[in-house]
Design a protein around this motif. Structure first.
Motif, PDB file in Angstrom:
ATOM      1  N   LEU A 210      10.921   4.115   9.248  1.00  0.00           N
ATOM      2  CA  LEU A 210      11.660   5.329   9.136  1.00  0.00           C
ATOM      3  C   LEU A 210      10.971   6.101   7.854  1.00  0.00           C
ATOM      4  O   LEU A 210      10.996   7.501   7.771  1.00  0.00           O
ATOM      5  N   ASP A 211      10.331   5.660   6.854  1.00  0.00           N
ATOM      6  CA  ASP A 211       9.570   6.248   5.803  1.00  0.00           C
ATOM      7  C   ASP A 211       8.641   5.411   5.348  1.00  0.00           C
ATOM      8  O   ASP A 211       8.660   4.178   5.617  1.00  0.00           O
ATOM      9  N   ALA A 212       7.475   6.131   4.715  1.00  0.00           N
ATOM     10  CA  ALA A 212       6.143   5.245   4.088  1.00  0.00           C
ATOM     11  C   ALA A 212       6.344   5.373   2.900  1.00  0.00           C
ATOM     12  O   ALA A 212       6.873   6.287   2.000  1.00  0.00           O
ATOM     13  N   VAL A 213       5.835   4.298   2.059  1.00  0.00           N
ATOM     14  CA  VAL A 213       5.677   4.023   0.716  1.00  0.00           C
ATOM     15  C   VAL A 213       4.106   3.937   0.373  1.00  0.00           C
ATOM     16  O   VAL A 213       3.667   2.983   1.006  1.00  0.00           O
ATOM     17  N   TYR A 214       3.478   4.591  -0.443  1.00  0.00           N
ATOM     18  CA  TYR A 214       2.248   4.748  -0.777  1.00  0.00           C
ATOM     19  C   TYR A 214       2.132   3.763  -2.049  1.00  0.00           C
ATOM     20  O   TYR A 214       2.903   3.901  -2.977  1.00  0.00           O
ATOM     21  N   ILE A 215       1.045   3.092  -1.945  1.00  0.00           N
ATOM     22  CA  ILE A 215       0.898   2.234  -2.943  1.00  0.00           C
ATOM     23  C   ILE A 215      -0.387   2.017  -3.938  1.00  0.00           C
ATOM     24  O   ILE A 215      -1.420   2.809  -3.141  1.00  0.00           O
ATOM     25  N   GLN A 216      -0.468   1.976  -4.897  1.00  0.00           N
ATOM     26  CA  GLN A 216      -1.598   1.680  -5.868  1.00  0.00           C
ATOM     27  C   GLN A 216      -1.341   0.340  -6.466  1.00  0.00           C
ATOM     28  O   GLN A 216      -0.569   0.080  -7.219  1.00  0.00           O
ATOM     29  N   ARG A 242       7.023  11.178  -0.483  1.00  0.00           N
ATOM     30  CA  ARG A 242       8.037  11.269  -1.404  1.00  0.00           C
ATOM     31  C   ARG A 242       8.015   9.943  -2.185  1.00  0.00           C
ATOM     32  O   ARG A 242       8.713  10.061  -3.121  1.00  0.00           O
ATOM     33  N   LYS A 243       7.415   8.853  -1.804  1.00  0.00           N
ATOM     34  CA  LYS A 243       7.756   7.640  -2.474  1.00  0.00           C
ATOM     35  C   LYS A 243       6.500   6.875  -2.741  1.00  0.00           C
ATOM     36  O   LYS A 243       5.661   6.862  -1.940  1.00  0.00           O
ATOM     37  N   GLY A 244       6.302   6.220  -4.031  1.00  0.00           N
ATOM     38  CA  GLY A 244       5.282   5.494  -4.366  1.00  0.00           C
ATOM     39  C   GLY A 244       5.490   4.411  -5.271  1.00  0.00           C
ATOM     40  O   GLY A 244       6.390   4.444  -5.828  1.00  0.00           O
ATOM     41  N   ILE A 245       4.505   3.125  -5.077  1.00  0.00           N
ATOM     42  CA  ILE A 245       4.697   2.236  -5.998  1.00  0.00           C
ATOM     43  C   ILE A 245       3.176   1.950  -6.546  1.00  0.00           C
ATOM     44  O   ILE A 245       2.324   2.010  -6.118  1.00  0.00           O
ATOM     45  N   PHE A 246       3.438   2.067  -7.838  1.00  0.00           N
ATOM     46  CA  PHE A 246       2.131   1.651  -8.769  1.00  0.00           C
ATOM     47  C   PHE A 246       2.401   0.583  -9.236  1.00  0.00           C
ATOM     48  O   PHE A 246       3.084   0.141 -10.402  1.00  0.00           O
TER      49      PHE A 246
END
Length: 306
Positions: A210-216, A242-246
């Motif tokens: 339903l939603d994507a999380v972008y990652i570094q 709208r969402k990310g994880i570093f």
């Protein structure tokens, strides 16, 4: 004031119960908390496990030890009162009751000897055995926390020695264990493929996508500051994300955390210490060598007899 240790609580608890009336442990906890002028924060402070308030635990163990010495007795389920011995002890105008004083009573000595016989004395460190201010739960949790911190440090050192590709796979495994990404196959396709500046990969937030999380995910030496987070956020905006994880193996500066907390996009910063803790919590890169269970009497089982 600091939360008193359980031995400091023994005499006040016995005095509280000296009116020959029965009292509940909850009532005693509230009364003693008022007596020691504990703040709301002190009353709510939890043991490391998060399962019980520290002050409640200490009052409970003070009650247990006084019962083992015959100074208190259980009157009915969840209630206690002072015994004749307990009231007699208070007539001695004592300044303190502690384990050393309780060893005057043979029942308490037998209780301690029985506990030692049932434990592996060789496995108890001198520091633990000498720390008589902590309750048994606090001693166990303190030892557990120390072992966990050592494991986290070892994990982080091992991660830093791994290749970048292995680190990306580690991140995939962790996020899957945490409930992201759907299947291992889907996650493997998603992460590490975009190559879009500041983004190392994309993973589904849930199994339905339903939603994507972008990652570094970067192995890093030295602190990660605000400029690096700004680059990542700029990449997110380029993807209309709208969402990310570093995730990094090092640590973030205060400015980085402040910036991440003020922007419209939801960006989670995971440093090396937090990464290692998550790996322990979700059993990634670690194996279980032993399990210990803490049990208590199930009062509901004995309801008909009480």
């Amino acid at each position: 004031m600091p939360i008193p240790d359980y031995q400091t609580l023994m005499l006040p608890l016995l005095k509280y119960a000296a009116d020959e009336q029965e009292h509940s442990l909850r009532e005693a906890i509230e009364s003693l908390a008022d007596q020691f002028q504990l703040s709301d924060e002190d009353r709510k402070e939890l043991l490391p496990s998060g399962q019980q308030a520290r002050f409640d635990n200490r009052v409970g163990w003070a009650c247990t030890y006084l019962k083992k010495a015959g100074l208190l007795e259980g009157s009915r389920r969840g209630y206690f009162r002072a015994t004749e011995r307990g009231r007699s002890v208070l007539g001695n105008d004592l300044q303190r009751i502690d384990q050393a004083y309780l060893r005057k009573f043979p029942e308490f000595v037998e209780f301690q000897n029985r506990s030692k016989r049932n434990s592996d004395e060789d496995a108890v460190s001198p520091e633990i055995e000498q720390n008589v201010e902590m309750t048994p739960e606090e001693l166990i949790e303190s030892a557990h926390q120390s072992l966990r911190e050592n494991l986290a440090a070892e994990l982080l050192q091992t991660i830093k020695g791994c290749s970048p590709n292995f680190f990306e796979r580690l991140v995939v495994d962790l996020l899957l264990k945490m409930g992201y990404g759907g299947t291992r196959r889907d996650a493997g396709k998603a992460i590490g493929k975009s190559g879009d500046g500041g983004i190392d990969g994309v993973i589904n937030e849930d199994r339905l996508g339903l939603d994507a999380v972008y990652i570094q995910a970067k192995r890093w030496e030295g602190s990660v500051g605000r400029p690096e987070i700004q680059k990542f956020v700029g990449a997110l905006q380029g993807q209309r994300a709208r969402k990310g994880i570093f995730i990094t193996t090092s640590w973030f500066t205060r400015e980085a955390f402040d910036y991440a907390g003020r922007i419209e996009s939801k960006v989670i910063l995971i440093d090396g210490e937090q990464l290692a803790q998550y790996m322990i919590d979700f059993n990634v890169g670690v194996s279980i060598i032993a399990n210990y269970e803490l049990k208590k009497v199930d009062q509901d089982y004995f309801t008909d007899e009480l």
